[in-house]
Design an enzyme around this catalytic site. Sequence first.
Site, short mmCIF file in Angstrom:
data_model
loop_
_atom_site.label_atom_id
_atom_site.label_comp_id
_atom_site.label_asym_id
_atom_site.label_seq_id
_atom_site.Cartn_x
_atom_site.Cartn_y
_atom_site.Cartn_z
N ALA A 172 74.54 -26.21 21.17
CA ALA A 172 74.41 -26.16 19.71
C ALA A 172 73.05 -25.61 19.26
O ALA A 172 72.76 -25.58 18.07
CB ALA A 172 74.63 -27.56 19.13
N GLY A 221 73.38 -19.40 18.55
CA GLY A 221 74.62 -18.63 18.58
C GLY A 221 75.84 -19.36 18.05
O GLY A 221 75.81 -20.00 16.99
N ARG A 237 69.51 -27.93 25.65
CA ARG A 237 68.27 -28.26 26.37
C ARG A 237 67.05 -28.16 25.47
O ARG A 237 66.06 -28.82 25.71
CB ARG A 237 68.11 -27.31 27.56
CG ARG A 237 69.07 -27.56 28.70
CD ARG A 237 69.03 -26.44 29.69
NE ARG A 237 69.36 -25.17 29.02
CZ ARG A 237 69.35 -23.98 29.60
NH1 ARG A 237 69.03 -23.88 30.87
NH2 ARG A 237 69.66 -22.89 28.93
N ASP A 278 70.85 -31.11 30.21
CA ASP A 278 71.29 -29.88 30.87
C ASP A 278 72.69 -30.15 31.41
O ASP A 278 72.88 -31.10 32.18
CB ASP A 278 70.30 -29.56 32.01
CG ASP A 278 70.57 -28.22 32.66
OD1 ASP A 278 71.75 -27.83 32.80
OD2 ASP A 278 69.59 -27.56 33.06
N TYR A 326 80.14 -13.62 36.37
CA TYR A 326 80.35 -14.13 34.99
C TYR A 326 81.84 -14.11 34.67
O TYR A 326 82.39 -15.11 34.16
CB TYR A 326 79.55 -13.30 33.97
CG TYR A 326 79.80 -13.76 32.55
CD1 TYR A 326 79.34 -15.00 32.11
CD2 TYR A 326 80.54 -12.98 31.66
CE1 TYR A 326 79.58 -15.45 30.81
CE2 TYR A 326 80.79 -13.42 30.36
CZ TYR A 326 80.31 -14.65 29.94
OH TYR A 326 80.57 -15.09 28.66
N LYS A 369 84.49 -17.20 33.73
CA LYS A 369 85.30 -17.28 32.51
C LYS A 369 86.80 -17.27 32.82
O LYS A 369 87.59 -17.89 32.11
CB LYS A 369 84.90 -16.16 31.54
CG LYS A 369 83.52 -16.38 30.91
CD LYS A 369 83.47 -17.68 30.09
CE LYS A 369 82.17 -17.91 29.36
NZ LYS A 369 82.15 -19.12 28.54
N LEU A 425 82.52 -9.02 22.01
CA LEU A 425 81.06 -8.97 21.84
C LEU A 425 80.59 -9.65 20.55
O LEU A 425 80.97 -9.25 19.45
CB LEU A 425 80.59 -7.52 21.88
CG LEU A 425 80.70 -6.87 23.27
CD1 LEU A 425 80.65 -5.36 23.17
CD2 LEU A 425 79.60 -7.39 24.20
N VAL A 426 79.76 -10.66 20.70
CA VAL A 426 79.19 -11.40 19.57
C VAL A 426 77.67 -11.30 19.70
O VAL A 426 77.11 -11.59 20.77
CB VAL A 426 79.57 -12.91 19.64
CG1 VAL A 426 79.18 -13.61 18.35
CG2 VAL A 426 81.06 -13.09 19.93
#
Length: 251
Positions: A10, A13, A34, A58, A151, A155, A183-184
């Site tokens: 949180a 992004g 974190r 974490d 990655y 996902k 894509l963000v």
Amino acid sequence: MTPTAFITGATSGIGKATAEIFAAHQIRLVLCGRRKERLLALQEKLRTQTEVCILNFDVRDKAAVFEAVASLAEPFQNIDILINNAGNAHGLDSIHKGDPQDWDAMIDINIKGLLYVTKAISPQMVAREKGHILNIGSISAKEVYAGGNVYCATKHAVDALNQGMRMDLSKYGIRVSAIHPGLVNTEFSEVRFKGDLDRADNVYKGFQPLRAEHIADLIHFVVSRPYPINIADVLVLPVAQASGTQIHRDL
Ligand code: NDP
Ligand code: 8X3
């Protein structure tokens, strides 16, 4: 009754934007990450709209995850909505050049962290026969691109876990959903390229990427559908992105 949402990642992004839209809808918040100073600042900002509790841990640290969830006091104890959002990419190297430390980080955060948080929270949802778990996947959960190897694998694992969780939990009235964004423009690329801002900026050049608020709006839509609707799986892209590898750039 006011629902309580638990949001991982949180501090920036998509997770931060989700906290903001949930607060605007008076959803009680447990915000995790974190970077404690960011959590404190967000708590201060949103507490005029809703009750906000912060948990600083974490997701890779199994003991810390369970300790943090166990430390929740009333009225934050019963989680109605879990947003499994914390995650990142580390590197974009071909498999033979990849850094095993990057691989460990992605597997530990994106897969194992998501599992620890789910294990810490889902039993009480089962006991109450109530809850919604929303997993943030990616277009990389559905497709693979060069250099995306590990990655994309993490996902794809989130996609599999989303389906598996739904099979295990639907009989208890628990909804399980995934949103898979393209894509963000967030801190995501800055993290992937380890602070190389020029390289990160290039990812979003020549087209209009999605913004974190777009995904947050969709997350709120998914969790606010009336029973018995469960929006199980959503792929959401910016118009210029046709697939994981095809992006129309006006450069
Ligand atoms: P950001 O980098 O802006 O946010 C990532 C969030 O994850 C931060 O709040 C960060 O908090 C948290 N996080 C990272 N590592 C850990 C950790 N070890 N423990 C706890 N929290 C952690 O990226 P996004 O908002 O874009 O990413 C959110 C999710 O969306 C991720 O799962 C990402 O894979 C996914 N996604 C992103 C896309 C994009 O293009 N941006 C597209 C598709 C999916 P902190 O550092 O304070 O711990
Ligand atoms: C983030 C989007 O295309 O960088 O999951 O993998 S992408």
